[in-house]
Design a protein around this motif. Structure first.
Motif, PDB file in Angstrom:
ATOM      1  N   LYS A  87      15.714  -5.481  15.024  1.00 18.03           N
ATOM      2  CA  LYS A  87      14.558  -6.336  14.808  1.00 18.03           C
ATOM      3  C   LYS A  87      14.107  -6.209  13.349  1.00 18.03           C
ATOM      4  CE  LYS A  87      12.954  -5.137  19.462  1.00 18.03           C
ATOM      5  NZ  LYS A  87      11.825  -4.570  20.250  1.00 18.03           N
ATOM      6  N   PRO A  88      13.426  -7.205  12.840  1.00 21.51           N
ATOM      7  CA  PRO A  88      12.919  -7.096  11.456  1.00 21.51           C
ATOM      8  C   PRO A  88      12.065  -5.854  11.245  1.00 21.51           C
ATOM      9  CG  PRO A  88      12.783  -9.361  12.179  1.00 21.51           C
ATOM     10  CD  PRO A  88      13.203  -8.565  13.382  1.00 21.51           C
ATOM     11  N   GLU A  89      11.353  -5.435  12.276  1.00 22.65           N
ATOM     12  CA  GLU A  89      10.500  -4.248  12.139  1.00 22.65           C
ATOM     13  C   GLU A  89      11.308  -2.946  12.080  1.00 22.65           C
ATOM     14  OE1 GLU A  89      10.208  -6.707  14.399  1.00 22.65           O
ATOM     15  OE2 GLU A  89       9.564  -5.915  16.373  1.00 22.65           O
ATOM     16  N   ASP A  90      12.616  -3.022  12.257  1.00 22.75           N
ATOM     17  CA  ASP A  90      13.477  -1.844  12.069  1.00 22.75           C
ATOM     18  C   ASP A  90      13.836  -1.641  10.604  1.00 22.75           C
ATOM     19  OD1 ASP A  90      15.177  -2.769  15.085  1.00 22.75           O
ATOM     20  OD2 ASP A  90      13.708  -1.146  14.841  1.00 22.75           O
ATOM     21  N   THR A  91      13.455  -2.585   9.764  1.00 26.14           N
ATOM     22  CA  THR A  91      13.722  -2.468   8.335  1.00 26.14           C
ATOM     23  C   THR A  91      13.045  -1.233   7.766  1.00 26.14           C
ATOM     24  OG1 THR A  91      14.003  -4.846   8.019  1.00 26.14           O
ATOM     25  CG2 THR A  91      13.368  -3.554   6.085  1.00 26.14           C
ATOM     26  N   ALA A  92      13.839  -0.377   7.117  1.00 27.56           N
ATOM     27  CA  ALA A  92      13.319   0.883   6.594  1.00 27.56           C
ATOM     28  C   ALA A  92      14.427   1.621   5.860  1.00 27.56           C
ATOM     29  CB  ALA A  92      12.783   1.757   7.720  1.00 27.56           C
ATOM     30  N   VAL A  93      14.036   2.662   5.165  1.00 22.92           N
ATOM     31  CA  VAL A  93      15.001   3.635   4.675  1.00 22.92           C
ATOM     32  C   VAL A  93      15.192   4.659   5.793  1.00 22.92           C
ATOM     33  CG1 VAL A  93      15.542   5.387   2.955  1.00 22.92           C
ATOM     34  CG2 VAL A  93      14.313   3.296   2.277  1.00 22.92           C
ATOM     35  N   TYR A  94      16.426   4.873   6.172  1.00 23.52           N
ATOM     36  CA  TYR A  94      16.740   5.798   7.249  1.00 23.52           C
ATOM     37  C   TYR A  94      17.220   7.121   6.662  1.00 23.52           C
ATOM     38  CZ  TYR A  94      16.025   2.292  10.815  1.00 23.52           C
ATOM     39  OH  TYR A  94      15.440   1.379  11.649  1.00 23.52           O
ATOM     40  N   TYR A  95      16.573   8.188   7.112  1.00 25.20           N
ATOM     41  CA  TYR A  95      16.859   9.524   6.609  1.00 25.20           C
ATOM     42  C   TYR A  95      17.473  10.394   7.701  1.00 25.20           C
ATOM     43  CZ  TYR A  95      13.704   8.306   2.766  1.00 25.20           C
ATOM     44  OH  TYR A  95      13.106   7.708   1.684  1.00 25.20           O
ATOM     45  N   CYS A  96      18.473  11.127   7.319  1.00 25.13           N
ATOM     46  CA  CYS A  96      19.070  12.144   8.172  1.00 25.13           C
ATOM     47  C   CYS A  96      18.332  13.458   7.939  1.00 25.13           C
ATOM     48  CB  CYS A  96      20.538  12.269   7.797  1.00 25.13           C
ATOM     49  SG  CYS A  96      21.456  13.537   8.666  1.00 25.13           S
ATOM     50  N   ALA A  97      18.207  14.255   8.987  1.00 23.73           N
ATOM     51  CA  ALA A  97      17.505  15.531   8.864  1.00 23.73           C
ATOM     52  C   ALA A  97      18.193  16.596   9.699  1.00 23.73           C
ATOM     53  CB  ALA A  97      16.060  15.372   9.308  1.00 23.73           C
ATOM     54  N   ALA A  98      18.065  17.826   9.257  1.00 21.48           N
ATOM     55  CA  ALA A  98      18.633  18.970   9.973  1.00 21.48           C
ATOM     56  C   ALA A  98      17.560  20.017  10.168  1.00 21.48           C
ATOM     57  CB  ALA A  98      19.807  19.550   9.206  1.00 21.48           C
ATOM     58  N   ALA A  99      17.601  20.676  11.310  1.00 21.13           N
ATOM     59  CA  ALA A  99      16.604  21.691  11.620  1.00 21.13           C
ATOM     60  C   ALA A  99      17.230  22.823  12.416  1.00 21.13           C
ATOM     61  CB  ALA A  99      15.444  21.084  12.390  1.00 21.13           C
ATOM     62  N   THR A 100      16.584  23.970  12.356  1.00 22.95           N
ATOM     63  CA  THR A 100      17.050  25.135  13.114  1.00 22.95           C
ATOM     64  C   THR A 100      16.376  25.256  14.464  1.00 22.95           C
ATOM     65  OG1 THR A 100      15.444  26.474  11.903  1.00 22.95           O
ATOM     66  CG2 THR A 100      17.685  26.429  11.043  1.00 22.95           C
ATOM     67  N   GLY A 101      15.457  24.351  14.762  1.00 28.78           N
ATOM     68  CA  GLY A 101      14.773  24.380  16.046  1.00 28.78           C
ATOM     69  C   GLY A 101      14.686  23.004  16.677  1.00 28.78           C
ATOM     70  N   TRP A 102      14.632  22.967  18.008  1.00 28.70           N
ATOM     71  CA  TRP A 102      14.613  21.697  18.727  1.00 28.70           C
ATOM     72  C   TRP A 102      13.293  20.951  18.524  1.00 28.70           C
ATOM     73  CZ3 TRP A 102      17.358  17.980  20.138  1.00 28.70           C
ATOM     74  CH2 TRP A 102      17.092  17.159  21.229  1.00 28.70           C
ATOM     75  N   VAL A 103      12.203  21.676  18.400  1.00 24.87           N
ATOM     76  CA  VAL A 103      10.918  21.033  18.141  1.00 24.87           C
ATOM     77  C   VAL A 103      10.863  20.572  16.691  1.00 24.87           C
ATOM     78  CG1 VAL A 103       8.424  21.367  18.009  1.00 24.87           C
ATOM     79  CG2 VAL A 103       9.708  22.298  19.940  1.00 24.87           C
ATOM     80  N   ALA A 104      11.324  21.401  15.798  1.00 25.86           N
ATOM     81  CA  ALA A 104      11.251  21.105  14.370  1.00 25.86           C
ATOM     82  C   ALA A 104      12.067  19.878  13.984  1.00 25.86           C
ATOM     83  CB  ALA A 104      11.719  22.314  13.562  1.00 25.86           C
ATOM     84  N   VAL A 105      13.155  19.599  14.685  1.00 26.02           N
ATOM     85  CA  VAL A 105      14.014  18.496  14.274  1.00 26.02           C
ATOM     86  C   VAL A 105      13.305  17.147  14.382  1.00 26.02           C
ATOM     87  CG1 VAL A 105      15.105  18.027  16.506  1.00 26.02           C
ATOM     88  CG2 VAL A 105      16.380  17.654  14.385  1.00 26.02           C
ATOM     89  N   SER A 106      12.265  17.059  15.183  1.00 21.74           N
ATOM     90  CA  SER A 106      11.539  15.788  15.302  1.00 21.74           C
ATOM     91  C   SER A 106      10.183  15.831  14.615  1.00 21.74           C
ATOM     92  CB  SER A 106      11.348  15.431  16.779  1.00 21.74           C
ATOM     93  OG  SER A 106      10.553  16.396  17.435  1.00 21.74           O
ATOM     94  N   THR A 107       9.867  16.952  14.001  1.00 23.54           N
ATOM     95  CA  THR A 107       8.546  17.079  13.359  1.00 23.54           C
ATOM     96  C   THR A 107       8.645  17.536  11.909  1.00 23.54           C
ATOM     97  OG1 THR A 107       8.365  19.321  14.271  1.00 23.54           O
ATOM     98  CG2 THR A 107       7.372  17.525  15.544  1.00 23.54           C
ATOM     99  N   THR A 108       9.222  18.708  11.692  1.00 28.02           N
ATOM    100  CA  THR A 108       9.294  19.286  10.348  1.00 28.02           C
ATOM    101  C   THR A 108      10.690  19.842  10.085  1.00 28.02           C
ATOM    102  OG1 THR A 108       8.430  21.357  11.226  1.00 28.02           O
ATOM    103  CG2 THR A 108       6.844  19.840  10.197  1.00 28.02           C
ATOM    104  N   PRO A 109      11.662  18.961   9.889  1.00 28.01           N
ATOM    105  CA  PRO A 109      13.034  19.433   9.639  1.00 28.01           C
ATOM    106  C   PRO A 109      13.128  20.312   8.394  1.00 28.01           C
ATOM    107  CG  PRO A 109      13.002  17.077  10.066  1.00 28.01           C
ATOM    108  CD  PRO A 109      11.587  17.502   9.877  1.00 28.01           C
ATOM    109  N   ASN A 110      14.170  21.137   8.367  1.00 23.22           N
ATOM    110  CA  ASN A 110      14.370  22.027   7.237  1.00 23.22           C
ATOM    111  C   ASN A 110      15.024  21.308   6.057  1.00 23.22           C
ATOM    112  OD1 ASN A 110      14.956  23.671   9.970  1.00 23.22           O
ATOM    113  ND2 ASN A 110      13.870  24.975   8.536  1.00 23.22           N
TER     114      ASN A 110
END
Length: 122
Positions: A87-110
């Motif tokens: 959808k047009p609203e999916d327009t964005a810069v998409y970033y990959c992220a890595a984390a050492t914790g399952w909670v952190a990967v969706s909140t504060t990746p390393n």
């Protein structure tokens, strides 16, 4: 330390599909939880999807559930985001992220990649 490099972003028509990739180097890829975030112009960066170390468990933002799919190939040190019914609203810069914790990967990746632009035209 892990380095992340995204690729695959481009212009696509609404309703179309696109897959973006993130190649990781550095420490063992399989020791990280991986995620995708996006940031649209004038908006804050938001969580899109994440996947656990083995690839057996995933989570999605409500806005993409049923349309996007995250996967990983630990042999290739790569995580993917398959995007369908764009959808047009999916327009964005998409970033990959890595984390050492399952909670952190969706909140504060390393670790973060530099991002790849996805533009969906109407």
């Amino acid at each position: 330390q892990v380095q992340l490099v995204e690729s695959g972003g481009r212009l696509v028509q609404a309703g179309g599909s696109l897959s973006v990739s993130c190649a990781a180097s550095g420490r063992t890829f399989s020791s990280y939880y991986m995620g995708w975030f996006r940031q649209a112009p004038g908006k804050e960066r938001e969580f899109v999807a994440c996947i656990n170390k083995s690839g057996g468990s995933t989570r999605y933002a409500d806005s993409v559930k049923g349309r996007f799919a995250i996967s990983r190939d630990n042999a290739k040190n790569t995580v993917y985001l398959q995007m369908n019914s764009l959808k047009p609203e999916d327009t964005a810069v998409y970033y990959c992220a890595a984390a050492t914790g399952w909670v952190a990967v969706s909140t504060t990746p390393n670790y973060w990649g530099q991002g790849t632009q996805v533009t969906v035209s109407s």
